[in-house]
Design an enzyme around this catalytic site. Structure first.
Site, PDB file in Angstrom:
ATOM      1  N   HIS A  59     -31.367  50.684  45.080  1.00  0.00           N
ATOM      2  CA  HIS A  59     -30.967  50.274  43.726  1.00  0.00           C
ATOM      3  C   HIS A  59     -29.636  49.534  43.777  1.00  0.00           C
ATOM      4  CE1 HIS A  59     -33.603  53.040  41.041  1.00  0.00           C
ATOM      5  NE2 HIS A  59     -34.275  52.494  42.013  1.00  0.00           N
ATOM      6  N   TYR A  90     -28.984  55.406  31.887  1.00  0.00           N
ATOM      7  CA  TYR A  90     -28.193  56.500  31.315  1.00  0.00           C
ATOM      8  C   TYR A  90     -28.012  56.179  29.835  1.00  0.00           C
ATOM      9  CZ  TYR A  90     -26.796  58.123  36.008  1.00  0.00           C
ATOM     10  OH  TYR A  90     -26.778  58.623  37.288  1.00  0.00           O
ATOM     11  N   PRO A 121     -24.535  67.054  36.688  1.00  0.00           N
ATOM     12  CA  PRO A 121     -25.373  66.073  37.374  1.00  0.00           C
ATOM     13  C   PRO A 121     -25.147  64.613  36.957  1.00  0.00           C
ATOM     14  CG  PRO A 121     -26.652  67.328  35.786  1.00  0.00           C
ATOM     15  CD  PRO A 121     -25.309  67.966  35.828  1.00  0.00           C
ATOM     16  N   LYS A 154     -23.574  63.346  41.871  1.00  0.00           N
ATOM     17  CA  LYS A 154     -22.644  63.575  42.985  1.00  0.00           C
ATOM     18  C   LYS A 154     -22.872  64.882  43.743  1.00  0.00           C
ATOM     19  CE  LYS A 154     -20.409  59.796  42.934  1.00  0.00           C
ATOM     20  NZ  LYS A 154     -21.252  58.887  43.690  1.00  0.00           N
ATOM     21  N   TYR A 167     -19.554  55.339  41.701  1.00  0.00           N
ATOM     22  CA  TYR A 167     -20.991  55.651  41.738  1.00  0.00           C
ATOM     23  C   TYR A 167     -21.559  55.450  43.145  1.00  0.00           C
ATOM     24  CZ  TYR A 167     -25.595  56.528  39.756  1.00  0.00           C
ATOM     25  OH  TYR A 167     -26.825  57.095  39.460  1.00  0.00           O
TER      26      TYR A 167
HETATM   27  C1  PHB Z   1     -32.301  62.507  39.303  1.00  0.00           C
HETATM   28  O1  PHB Z   1     -33.040  61.588  39.657  1.00  0.00           O
HETATM   29  O2  PHB Z   1     -32.682  63.678  39.317  1.00  0.00           O
HETATM   30  C2  PHB Z   1     -30.912  62.190  38.857  1.00  0.00           C
HETATM   31  C3  PHB Z   1     -30.443  60.899  38.962  1.00  0.00           C
HETATM   32  C4  PHB Z   1     -29.172  60.591  38.533  1.00  0.00           C
HETATM   33  C5  PHB Z   1     -28.367  61.568  38.020  1.00  0.00           C
HETATM   34  C6  PHB Z   1     -28.813  62.882  37.937  1.00  0.00           C
HETATM   35  C7  PHB Z   1     -30.107  63.195  38.349  1.00  0.00           C
HETATM   36  O3  PHB Z   1     -27.113  61.259  37.582  1.00  0.00           O
END
Ligand code: PHB
Ligand code: APR
Length: 389
Positions: free
Chosen positions: A72, A200, A292, A296, A384
């Site tokens: 990505h 997000y 989450p 990280k 990130y």
């Molecule tokens: C996930 O794919 O489970 C996931 C991805 C990004 C995040 C948290 C969880 O910030």
């Protein structure tokens, strides 16, 4: 029994350390409270920093990941009717790698089993003794008998609820914690992801995240109340709520289907200092937890393993304790920055119960600034994709 490094816990931290040490001819025994299938049944995040991928390569376990992962180059953020992208590749020169933690853990188990080196499952009553002496040892019960494992060092990779952190006397240890007043309801489904990048979403109904495991498997989350029961959320109610929180055009093309896993995770920021006590070293969730948002959790575990692995190699190969002597300080310096980033992403994107109209205006101003300002995007992208080790 005797080994050089006793590793408590066969999660990603313990397994990765064992494999790296094995490649350097350093002997380790891994003690795990559960079974392999139980560990693999835990669904966790799946966004890896490039530094993690390099560590997997160094451990000789990156082949399947390199074949099956998704690369990505950026991510999307939405709020209100707005949406924008953060182009990691353009801003930092680096992408992130999407590969589920379950798959990564399976690769590490397979590699460990192929070496014939031990993982002892179903251990009970693990206790660490003499960590502040020159002759530490670990006692445990397995197969109905008591065992004693002598070692040079102990790696506490036993997660948030393990025994390792508790072994450090309360007079030495200091814990820092923030608990968030909401959880994430997550659904895994065999449906194509709604977008080729993660989205997000800050919505007035609460946070949502569109993520994925592969081109045919999706992972979605919505902010929920901590008192919610995942079983009282039907699949239809979940999809309905998700659609109301994500951008309209994404909602229109969202492919829904039966959930294959549904669970609620609480959100917490936590750090325990120091991460070393004598010959005991804490790694991963045993020492710290991040919410989450920002993915990280696994990546902070990897940076601990990086510092500990290099420190142990320096010690065993050159009799030089410089790396292990600085382990806690180096690991914590990076951990606190990941804590800050995860706390910032969480604060930016969620609805909080006590949020005033002023707080909401601040959140919106911050999102707008991020959308418009390349320097702000650069800060977000650098964090990130992962700060340097
Ligand atoms: C996930 O794919 O489970 C996931 C991805 C990004 C995040 C948290 C969880 O910030
Ligand atoms: N004795 C032996 N094993 C134990 C004990 C104990 N007393 N307590 C816990 N364990 C085992 C758990 O069963 C688990 O398999 O330690 C392991 C810890 O694994 P994780 O909790 O996955 O922690 P870690 O390896 O540090 O992983 C860090 O991966 O699992 C995610 O959320 C986690 O993202 C974070 C990252």
């Amino acid at each position: 029994m005797r080994t050089q490094v006793a590793i408590i816990g066969a999660g990603p931290s313990g397994l990765l350390l064992a494999q790296l040490l094995h490649r350097k001819g350093i002997d380790a025994v891994v003690l795990e409270r559960k079974t392999r299938d139980y560990v693999l049944g835990r669904i966790r995040a799946g966004v890896l920093e490039v530094g993690f991928v390099e560590l997997m390569r160094e451990a000789g376990v990156a082949d399947r990941m390199e074949r099956e992962c998704l690369i990505h180059d950026g991510t999307r953020i939405s709020y209100g009717d707005e949406q924008f992208g953060i182009d990691f590749k353009d801003l930092t020169g680096k992408p992130v790698v999407v590969y589920g933690q379950t798959e990564l853990t399976r690769d590490l188990f397979d590699a460990r089993e192929a070496t014939g080196a031990p993982i002892i499952y179903n251990v009970e009553g693990v206790e660490i003794h003499g960590a502040d002496s020159d002759a530490p040892y670990v006692t445990y019960r397995a197969d109905g008998a008591d065992h004693r494992l002598e070692c040079d060092y102990v790696a506490g990779c036993d997660g948030f609820h393990g025994v390792s952190r508790q072994t450090i006397p309360a007079s030495v240890r200091r814990d820092y914690e923030k608990v968030y007043p909401f959880g994430w309801l997550g659904v895994l489904s065999d449906t194509p992801p709604v977008s080729d990048e993660l989205i997000y979403c800050n919505s007035e109904r609460g946070f949502a995240l569109c993520s994925m495991r592969s081109e045919t498997r999706s992972r979605y989350y919505i902010q929920c109340s901590l008192s919610d029961d995942p079983n009282s959320w039907s699949d239809a109610a979940f999809w309905d709520e998700l659609k109301r929180r994500i951008p309209g055009e994404a909602a229109d093309r969202l492919v829904t289907g039966a959930s294959i896993e549904k669970s609620i995770a609480p959100l917490r920021s936590f750090v325990s200092e120091p991460m070393r006590w004598g010959r005991l070293f804490l790694c991963g969730d045993a020492a710290h937890i991040v919410p989450p948002t920002g993915a990280k959790g696994l990546n902070t575990a990897a940076s601990d393993i990086h510092y500990l692995y290099h420190g142990l190699v320096q010690m065993f190969e050159d009799r030089d304790s410089e790396g292990i002597d600085h382990y806690s300080e180096r690991a914590l310096a990076r951990i606190w920055k990941a804590e800050r980033f995860s706390w910032w992403m969480t604060t930016l994107l969620h609805r909080f119960p006590e949020q005033s109209d002023f707080d909401l205006k601040m959140q919106r101003a911050e999102l707008e600034f991020l959308r418009e300002n390349r320097a702000a995007q650069m800060v977000m992208a650098q964090n990130y994709v992962g700060l340097p080790y």
